[in-house]
Design a protein around this motif. Sequence first.
Motif, PDB file in Angstrom:
ATOM      1  N   LEU A 105       0.821  -1.210   0.000  1.00 20.84           N
ATOM      2  CA  LEU A 105       0.000   0.000   0.000  1.00 20.84           C
ATOM      3  C   LEU A 105       0.856   1.261   0.000  1.00 20.84           C
ATOM      4  N   PHE A 106       2.153   1.106   0.200  1.00 16.56           N
ATOM      5  CA  PHE A 106       3.064   2.245   0.290  1.00 16.56           C
ATOM      6  C   PHE A 106       3.871   2.448  -0.984  1.00 16.56           C
ATOM      7  N   THR A 107       4.417   1.367  -1.510  1.00 10.51           N
ATOM      8  CA  THR A 107       5.366   1.509  -2.618  1.00 10.51           C
ATOM      9  C   THR A 107       4.785   1.138  -3.978  1.00 10.51           C
ATOM     10  N   ASN A 108       3.590   0.590  -4.008  1.00 12.47           N
ATOM     11  CA  ASN A 108       2.912   0.331  -5.278  1.00 12.47           C
ATOM     12  C   ASN A 108       1.790   1.329  -5.479  1.00 12.47           C
ATOM     13  N   THR A 109       1.440   1.573  -6.720  1.00  7.74           N
ATOM     14  CA  THR A 109       0.320   2.467  -7.006  1.00  7.74           C
ATOM     15  C   THR A 109      -0.995   1.759  -6.700  1.00  7.74           C
ATOM     16  N   ARG A 110      -2.031   2.555  -6.517  1.00  4.57           N
ATOM     17  CA  ARG A 110      -3.359   1.972  -6.321  1.00  4.57           C
ATOM     18  C   ARG A 110      -3.761   1.137  -7.534  1.00  4.57           C
ATOM     19  N   GLU A 111      -3.405   1.616  -8.733  1.00  3.41           N
ATOM     20  CA  GLU A 111      -3.753   0.884  -9.952  1.00  3.41           C
ATOM     21  C   GLU A 111      -3.098  -0.498  -9.980  1.00  3.41           C
ATOM     22  N   GLN A 112      -1.828  -0.594  -9.591  1.00  6.61           N
ATOM     23  CA  GLN A 112      -1.143  -1.886  -9.553  1.00  6.61           C
ATOM     24  C   GLN A 112      -1.792  -2.812  -8.531  1.00  6.61           C
ATOM     25  N   GLU A 114      -4.876  -2.745  -7.280  1.00  4.97           N
ATOM     26  CA  GLU A 114      -6.220  -3.178  -7.653  1.00  4.97           C
ATOM     27  C   GLU A 114      -6.215  -4.065  -8.893  1.00  4.97           C
ATOM     28  N   ARG A 115      -5.215  -3.913  -9.763  1.00  7.62           N
ATOM     29  CA  ARG A 115      -5.110  -4.814 -10.919  1.00  7.62           C
ATOM     30  C   ARG A 115      -4.927  -6.256 -10.443  1.00  7.62           C
ATOM     31  N   THR A 116      -4.029  -6.458  -9.503  1.00  3.13           N
ATOM     32  CA  THR A 116      -3.813  -7.797  -8.954  1.00  3.13           C
ATOM     33  C   THR A 116      -5.057  -8.304  -8.249  1.00  3.13           C
ATOM     34  N   PHE A 117      -5.639  -7.484  -7.391  1.00  2.00           N
ATOM     35  CA  PHE A 117      -6.809  -7.909  -6.624  1.00  2.00           C
ATOM     36  C   PHE A 117      -7.992  -8.218  -7.540  1.00  2.00           C
ATOM     37  N   ASN A 118      -8.209  -7.385  -8.536  1.00  2.00           N
ATOM     38  CA  ASN A 118      -9.374  -7.548  -9.404  1.00  2.00           C
ATOM     39  C   ASN A 118      -9.262  -8.770 -10.307  1.00  2.00           C
ATOM     40  N   ILE A 119      -8.039  -9.178 -10.637  1.00  2.00           N
ATOM     41  CA  ILE A 119      -7.871 -10.411 -11.410  1.00  2.00           C
ATOM     42  C   ILE A 119      -7.969 -11.627 -10.500  1.00  2.00           C
ATOM     43  N   CYS A 120      -7.239 -11.613  -9.388  1.00  2.00           N
ATOM     44  CA  CYS A 120      -7.149 -12.806  -8.537  1.00  2.00           C
ATOM     45  C   CYS A 120      -8.426 -13.067  -7.750  1.00  2.00           C
ATOM     46  N   SER A 161       6.503  -6.834   0.742  1.00  2.00           N
ATOM     47  CA  SER A 161       5.072  -6.744   1.070  1.00  2.00           C
ATOM     48  C   SER A 161       4.277  -7.593   0.083  1.00  2.00           C
ATOM     49  N   HIS A 162       3.152  -8.132   0.554  1.00  2.00           N
ATOM     50  CA  HIS A 162       2.409  -9.083  -0.288  1.00  2.00           C
ATOM     51  C   HIS A 162       0.908  -8.960  -0.013  1.00  2.00           C
ATOM     52  N   THR A 163       0.401  -7.725  -0.025  1.00  2.00           N
ATOM     53  CA  THR A 163      -0.965  -7.514   0.461  1.00  2.00           C
ATOM     54  C   THR A 163      -2.039  -7.796  -0.584  1.00  2.00           C
ATOM     55  N   ALA A 164      -1.869  -7.351  -1.820  1.00  2.00           N
ATOM     56  CA  ALA A 164      -2.943  -7.488  -2.813  1.00  2.00           C
ATOM     57  C   ALA A 164      -3.228  -8.947  -3.124  1.00  2.00           C
ATOM     58  N   TYR A 165      -2.198  -9.702  -3.440  1.00  2.00           N
ATOM     59  CA  TYR A 165      -2.358 -11.117  -3.785  1.00  2.00           C
ATOM     60  C   TYR A 165      -2.921 -11.896  -2.605  1.00  2.00           C
ATOM     61  N   ASN A 213       3.058  -4.224 -16.498  1.00  2.00           N
ATOM     62  CA  ASN A 213       3.932  -3.225 -17.138  1.00  2.00           C
ATOM     63  C   ASN A 213       3.910  -3.252 -18.657  1.00  2.00           C
ATOM     64  N   GLY A 214       3.381  -4.301 -19.231  1.00  2.00           N
ATOM     65  CA  GLY A 214       3.433  -4.442 -20.683  1.00  2.00           C
ATOM     66  C   GLY A 214       4.714  -5.084 -21.175  1.00  2.00           C
ATOM     67  N   SER A 215       5.624  -5.441 -20.272  1.00  2.00           N
ATOM     68  CA  SER A 215       6.868  -6.131 -20.639  1.00  2.00           C
ATOM     69  C   SER A 215       7.376  -6.880 -19.418  1.00  2.00           C
ATOM     70  N   ASP A 216       8.444  -7.675 -19.617  1.00  2.00           N
ATOM     71  CA  ASP A 216       8.994  -8.412 -18.475  1.00  2.00           C
ATOM     72  C   ASP A 216      10.086  -7.625 -17.754  1.00  2.00           C
TER      73      ASP A 216
END
Length: 320
Positions: A105-112, A114-120, A161-165, A213-216
């Motif tokens: 929640l600190f070092t990742n964007t909200r978009e990143q 929620e992208r993980t949460f919304n898929i998983c 940190s591993h909160t979204a997944y 990210n659109g790439s590896d």
Amino acid sequence: MKDFAGKIAVITGGGTGMGRELARQLVAEGCNVAMCDVSAEAMAETKRLCEVEKLPQGLRITTHIADVSIEDHYKRFRDELIEQQATDNIHLLFNNAGIGGGGSLFTNTREQWERTFNICWGGVYLGVRTFLPLLVKADEAHIVNTSSVNGFWASVGMGVSHTAYSAAKFAVKGFTEALINDLRLNAPHVKCSVVMPGHIGTSIVSNSRKVQNGSDQLNPDEIKQARQRLQGQGVDVAALSDQAIQQIALDRARIFHDEAPTTAAAAARIILDGVKADRWRILVGDDAHLLDERVRKTPEQAYTPEFYQSIVAATGWKVG
């Protein structure tokens, strides 16, 4: 459901990893498969692998582009399946698609995040919502939702940190357990299982990066996070260039795939055997069984460095 011959299975995330191996093994048992993924190329390779051995006459394998976090994509997938599989019902739903990332929640964007949460999580919820009417129309059916050991242990080590997944996988586990009784009361011919894999040899690390990210390649924020992670593991990062950090990340993805204690094919076999045995709780891998036992035995210690180090020593995990 004692066999899969003549049945129709839906698999999300069918382009790689466990989704691909589920498709291959189901087809080998005479099951029709409709898979979705965000990558047409990956699904084409899965379909090719399924067709290496000549398919029985009339067996159908269909591929469908869909982002499982978007309900309209699911509805299009459902409508294409009804037409291309010539059916108004399905027997198996494998909500398998998932990505990592967005851990903080600190070092990742909200978009990143929620992208993980919304898929998983969202992908599982929307999958059940979309396909439940088709499952109910079948004479027997089974829903298989992929959670994780991170559905009962919200960590991959002390340095990251591993909160979204973890939040998503806890949601999948709780949802599926609650679904047992919901189905028993309203559609008793439909069963469900929650799958909790340990470290499986898939491309989730590199695939997650491509989705995010659109790439590896790591973006600047992820390079910074990787430095923090490595430093937390006792690595002297001061002399490491950004390119060196990129290479470490690529090596980690390779190791995650190549040196896992359980292959994707072995994981798929465990899952399908669990469905045949009507088990609602399917742990995948010796590491998953060990971690489940230890978290239950000493839950108050589960997030201490000593607990994590003991798990690494016992399982031989090489990444985390």
